[in-house]
Design a protein around this motif. Structure first.
Motif, PDB file in Angstrom:
ATOM      1  N   VAL A  10      -6.091   4.279  -3.833  1.00 51.38           N
ATOM      2  CA  VAL A  10      -5.478   3.515  -2.742  1.00 51.38           C
ATOM      3  C   VAL A  10      -6.519   2.660  -2.030  1.00 51.38           C
ATOM      4  N   LEU A  11      -7.680   3.241  -1.733  1.00 50.72           N
ATOM      5  CA  LEU A  11      -8.731   2.496  -1.048  1.00 50.72           C
ATOM      6  C   LEU A  11      -9.160   1.281  -1.861  1.00 50.72           C
ATOM      7  N   GLN A  13     -11.547  -1.772  -1.210  1.00 50.34           N
ATOM      8  CA  GLN A  13     -12.784  -1.074  -0.882  1.00 50.34           C
ATOM      9  C   GLN A  13     -13.486  -0.620  -2.166  1.00 50.34           C
ATOM     10  N   PHE A  42      -6.662  -1.743  -0.731  1.00 47.33           N
ATOM     11  CA  PHE A  42      -7.447  -2.258   0.391  1.00 47.33           C
ATOM     12  C   PHE A  42      -8.761  -2.919  -0.014  1.00 47.33           C
ATOM     13  N   PRO A  46       0.815  -1.224   0.000  1.00 42.42           N
ATOM     14  CA  PRO A  46       0.000   0.000   0.000  1.00 42.42           C
ATOM     15  C   PRO A  46       0.846   1.269   0.000  1.00 42.42           C
ATOM     16  N   PRO A 106      -3.066   4.771   6.107  1.00 44.87           N
ATOM     17  CA  PRO A 106      -4.422   4.717   6.666  1.00 44.87           C
ATOM     18  C   PRO A 106      -5.429   4.202   5.642  1.00 44.87           C
ATOM     19  N   GLN A 107      -6.558   3.687   6.152  1.00 43.53           N
ATOM     20  CA  GLN A 107      -7.525   3.031   5.278  1.00 43.53           C
ATOM     21  C   GLN A 107      -8.875   3.732   5.221  1.00 43.53           C
ATOM     22  N   THR A 108      -8.898   5.036   5.522  1.00 45.99           N
ATOM     23  CA  THR A 108     -10.128   5.808   5.333  1.00 45.99           C
ATOM     24  C   THR A 108      -9.837   6.968   4.398  1.00 45.99           C
ATOM     25  N   ARG A 109     -10.858   7.397   3.666  1.00 47.33           N
ATOM     26  CA  ARG A 109     -10.687   8.498   2.727  1.00 47.33           C
ATOM     27  C   ARG A 109     -10.276   9.775   3.451  1.00 47.33           C
ATOM     28  N   TYR A 139       0.642   7.124  12.137  1.00 45.84           N
ATOM     29  CA  TYR A 139       0.097   5.818  11.740  1.00 45.84           C
ATOM     30  C   TYR A 139       1.104   4.671  11.848  1.00 45.84           C
ATOM     31  N   LEU A 144      -6.616   9.669   4.382  1.00 51.40           N
ATOM     32  CA  LEU A 144      -5.777   9.743   3.191  1.00 51.40           C
ATOM     33  C   LEU A 144      -5.771  11.145   2.595  1.00 51.40           C
ATOM     34  N   GLU A 190       2.208   2.965   8.712  1.00 56.31           N
ATOM     35  CA  GLU A 190       1.230   2.286   7.860  1.00 56.31           C
ATOM     36  C   GLU A 190       0.390   3.301   7.084  1.00 56.31           C
TER      37      GLU A 190
END
Length: 211
Positions: free
Chosen positions: A125-126, A132, A130, A29, A105-108, A100, A111, A103
């Motif tokens: 990216v999402l 999504q 990930f 990622p 991050p996995q939310t809009r 983070y 990001l 790492e």
């Protein structure tokens, strides 16, 4: 365009390319985030040439920071706007480490708070890193959505919202890859290759070059 035609369009895309993905090269990622940051107003081919040399020496935020701004620019100088993009990369890496634990991050929202990351980058990216459901609308998708009438809209956000609503859910994860590739290689801006288009009988583009 009615939903049965839309369903058939994506059925054909899936049959032709069951497992589409980005043409950017990445192994994590973090690498995808850096590649997409570099890709604004640049070709995937150009980005891949740069990251082929950059990633082997800096595959983590800490390693990227250790290179320093001047060091990153040595690898990115073949890409347009490389000075600004390199600054964003350094600032982003610092934030990833500080907030983070290195790492992505996995939310809009998280990001989009990173330097140089807009909605389109966040969506890539999402979706790609990930898994999504997200629609990264670039110029190719905007053109294809309007030209074919799959999801016409006046701006990229309107097209994104319509695609998220109108594309059958079973295709949503892969839809933006199919649409980008279709716009890049078939439904080109200047001379669309309608004669080899797998959806030319379903497309509603009035200027298409085949009946």
């Amino acid at each position: 365009m009615n939903k049965l035609i839309r369903q058939e369009i994506f059925e054909r895309f899936r049959t032709a390319n069951p497992h589409p993905t980005t043409e950017l090269n990445f192994n994590s990622p973090f690498e995808l985030l850096i590649a997409v940051l570099l890709s604004a107003q640049a070709t995937d081919v150009g980005v891949n040439k740069a990251t082929a040399k950059l990633f082997p020496v800096a595959t983590t935020p800490q390693a990227m920071l250790d290179l320093g701004l001047e060091g990153v620019m040595e690898y990115t100088k073949t890409i347009g706007l490389y000075k600004t993009k390199s600054k964003h990369i350094i600032e982003t890496c610092r934030i990833l480490l500080d907030k983070y634990n290195g790492e992505v991050p996995q939310t809009r929202e998280e990001l989009e708070a990173l330097p140089g990351v807009g909605r389109k980058t966040a969506n890539v990216v999402l979706n790609t890193a990930f898994g999504q459901l997200a629609m990264a609308v670039d110029t190719h998708i905007f053109r294809v959505a309007n030209r074919t009438r799959i999801a016409p809209g006046k701006n990229v956000r309107e097209v994104e919202d319509k695609l998220m609503k109108l594309v059958p859910k079973e295709f949503l994860l892969d839809a933006h890859h199919w649409l980008i590739l279709h716009g890049r290689y078939t439904c080109k801006a200047q001379k669309p290759l309608c004669e080899r288009c797998i959806i030319n009988d379903l497309c509603e583009y009035p200027a298409k070059t085949v009946p």
